[in-house]
Design a protein around this motif. Sequence first.
Motif, mmCIF file in Angstrom:
data_model
loop_
_atom_site.group_PDB
_atom_site.id
_atom_site.type_symbol
_atom_site.label_atom_id
_atom_site.label_comp_id
_atom_site.label_asym_id
_atom_site.label_seq_id
_atom_site.Cartn_x
_atom_site.Cartn_y
_atom_site.Cartn_z
ATOM 1 N N UNK A 1 0.920 -1.515 0.539
ATOM 2 C CA UNK A 1 0.006 -0.633 -0.133
ATOM 3 C C UNK A 1 0.807 1.397 -0.220
ATOM 4 N N UNK A 2 0.823 2.437 -0.958
ATOM 5 C CA UNK A 2 1.321 3.038 -0.731
ATOM 6 C C UNK A 2 0.727 4.485 -1.345
ATOM 7 N N UNK A 3 1.499 5.387 -0.819
ATOM 8 C CA UNK A 3 0.986 6.667 -0.951
ATOM 9 C C UNK A 3 1.312 7.347 -2.512
ATOM 10 N N UNK A 4 0.294 7.711 -3.311
ATOM 11 C CA UNK A 4 0.761 8.128 -5.107
ATOM 12 C C UNK A 4 0.630 9.443 -4.607
ATOM 13 N N UNK A 5 1.643 10.584 -5.232
ATOM 14 C CA UNK A 5 1.873 11.956 -4.825
ATOM 15 C C UNK A 5 1.811 12.207 -6.129
ATOM 16 N N UNK A 6 0.596 13.083 -7.150
ATOM 17 C CA UNK A 6 1.023 13.512 -8.490
ATOM 18 C C UNK A 6 1.466 14.778 -8.579
ATOM 19 N N UNK A 7 2.422 15.105 -9.226
ATOM 20 C CA UNK A 7 2.670 16.727 -9.769
ATOM 21 C C UNK A 7 1.777 17.871 -8.748
ATOM 22 N N UNK A 8 0.293 17.486 -10.091
ATOM 23 C CA UNK A 8 -0.565 18.521 -9.823
ATOM 24 C C UNK A 8 -1.310 18.693 -8.223
#
Lengths: 177, 326
Positions: B133-140
Motif C-alpha cells: 500500500x503506497x501513497x501516490x503523489x501527483x505533481x498536480x
Amino acid sequence: MALLVQQVQTGNAGANPIEFVEQSTGEWTLRFLLLSLAATPVAQILKSAWPIRLRRMVGLYAFFYATAHLLAYLVLDQYLNWRDVLADLAEKPFIVAGFLSFLIMLPLAVTSNRLAVKRLGKRWKDIHNWVYFAAVSALLHYVWLAKGDRIEPLIYLLVLLFLLAYRLTRLLGSSSR
Amino acid sequence: MHNPEKKSGLIKSSEITDRDIFRNRRAIIKASMALGGGAIAAGSIAGGLAMANTETGAGGDNGFQATDELTAKETATSYNNFYELGTDKGDPLRYANRLVTEPWSVVIDGECDKPGTYTLEDILKPHPTEERIYRLRCVEAWSMVIPWNGFSLADLLKRFEPRSTAKYVAFETILDPDRLPGQRSRVLDWPYREGLRMDEAMHPLTMIATGMYGETIPNQNGAPLRLVVPWKYGYKSIKSIVRISFTETQPPTSWNMSAPHEYGFFSNVNPGVSHPRWSQAKERRLAGKTKGVSSLFAPKIETQLLNGYADQVASLYEGMDLKKFY
C-alpha cells in the motif's frame, strides 16, 4: 449552475469534485465573456439589435461564473487559508491574472444597470471597454495554467484574437474614412 | 541535466541485506497478525524494532504498508493521467480498450549481460507478487493511496545481470499511434520515457506492479506492467512498459524534455520546491467521499518530504541538494 450542483450531488463530477467545480465555473466564465464580446460583431453582421439587448445579461452571467470560480478557489480549494492564497499570488502569475480579470469585471457588473448607464453618460462606454482587458487577463490565466495540452486554451485564445482583430479593423477602417 | 554528485554505483551487498531485513520484519508482523494479535501486536513489534513512523503516516512496515485511508478503487481507476489515451482525467478509462496488451513483450538492452526480447510471461513468471500500500503523489498536487500487487523492480533487474557500467535504468512505454489516441497529438515527444538512477531502481520500495486492489491492473492504470516509485511524483511511475535499458549516462525523460525547468530528472516529492503552477506544500487527498455537496468541503493535507518515505530513501540523496536536483 443547477447542472453543476446536480453533477456533484450524483457523483458525476468525478474523483476530484473540487477541481471539477473550479474548472467548469472557469470555463463558463470564459464562454460568457467571449460571447459578450461577440455581441457587437454579430449585431453588425446580422444588422439586428437583439445581440446588443442580450449583451448585458451575458456579461452578468460571465461575472456570476467568475464570482463562483473565485469562491470555489478561495473556499473549496484553499479552504480560506489566506496565507496559502497570498503565497499563490506571490508565486504564480496565472493566479494574479485571474484575480485581475475578476477585479476588472467587478466595476463593470456594478455599473451594468440602467441608472449607471444614464449617470455615467459617455464615460460608461470607456469604463465598459475594459472588458477587453478582463478577457485578455482571463485568457492568460487559462493558457498559463495549462499543463502539456494547450489545445483548448488556444482555441479560446484564437476566438478572442479573432474578436479583437475584428474590432481593430473596424476601428482602423472608420478612422481612415 | 547535471550529473548527480552521488555516484550511482552497483548494487551494494548492504542493500541486499537491508531488503532481507525488511522481508523478515514483514514476515514477523504478518505472523503476529495471523496469530490473532492484530493491530496491537503488530504495533508493539513495530515499535520494538523502532521503525514505526506515525508522523508521516508511513506505518510500521518500512513504507511497504501505508496506513492512510485507501482511495476507492473507482476513483483510482477513473481519474488518471495516461496521456497516450488522452489528456483529460477521464480519457484513460474512456479509451482503455485502445491499449492492446496481448501479445506483450519487453526489450531489455544496454549495459547488461542478458539482453533480449522477453515475453510478458518470461518477465513475470519467476516473481511471486505481494500487496503493497503506497501513497501516490501527483505533481498536480493531488494524491491517492493505492494497494498495488507486484514485486520489487530489483528482483527483475538482477536477472539481466547489469554490468558495473550500468549507472541508470531507462524505461519506455508502448508506442502505438495507430491505436492510442493521445499519441496522435504532439503533447509529448512519444514514446513516453522515464528513468531512475541505479540505486533508486534497486531500492526495495521501487516496484513493478501488475495488479491493484487484488485484481489485474486495468489498462488505464498501465497494464500489463508498470513502475511504482512511491517517493517520486507520479509521472516517474511509467506505465505499460515495453523497454528497459541499462545506461551509463542519465537517460532523457519525457516531462523533463518537455519542460526542463518544471520537471527535473529526480522529481522527488518535495514540499519545499514549488512548481510554476502547483504549490507542492500541500496536496488534495483523493480518498474519501467524491459524491454529494459535502465532498466539496475538505482541506488539503501537508505534503511530506519524499512523500513520507524519507526514513527509507533519504540516504539515497545524502550530500545532494534536493532543491538543485529537483
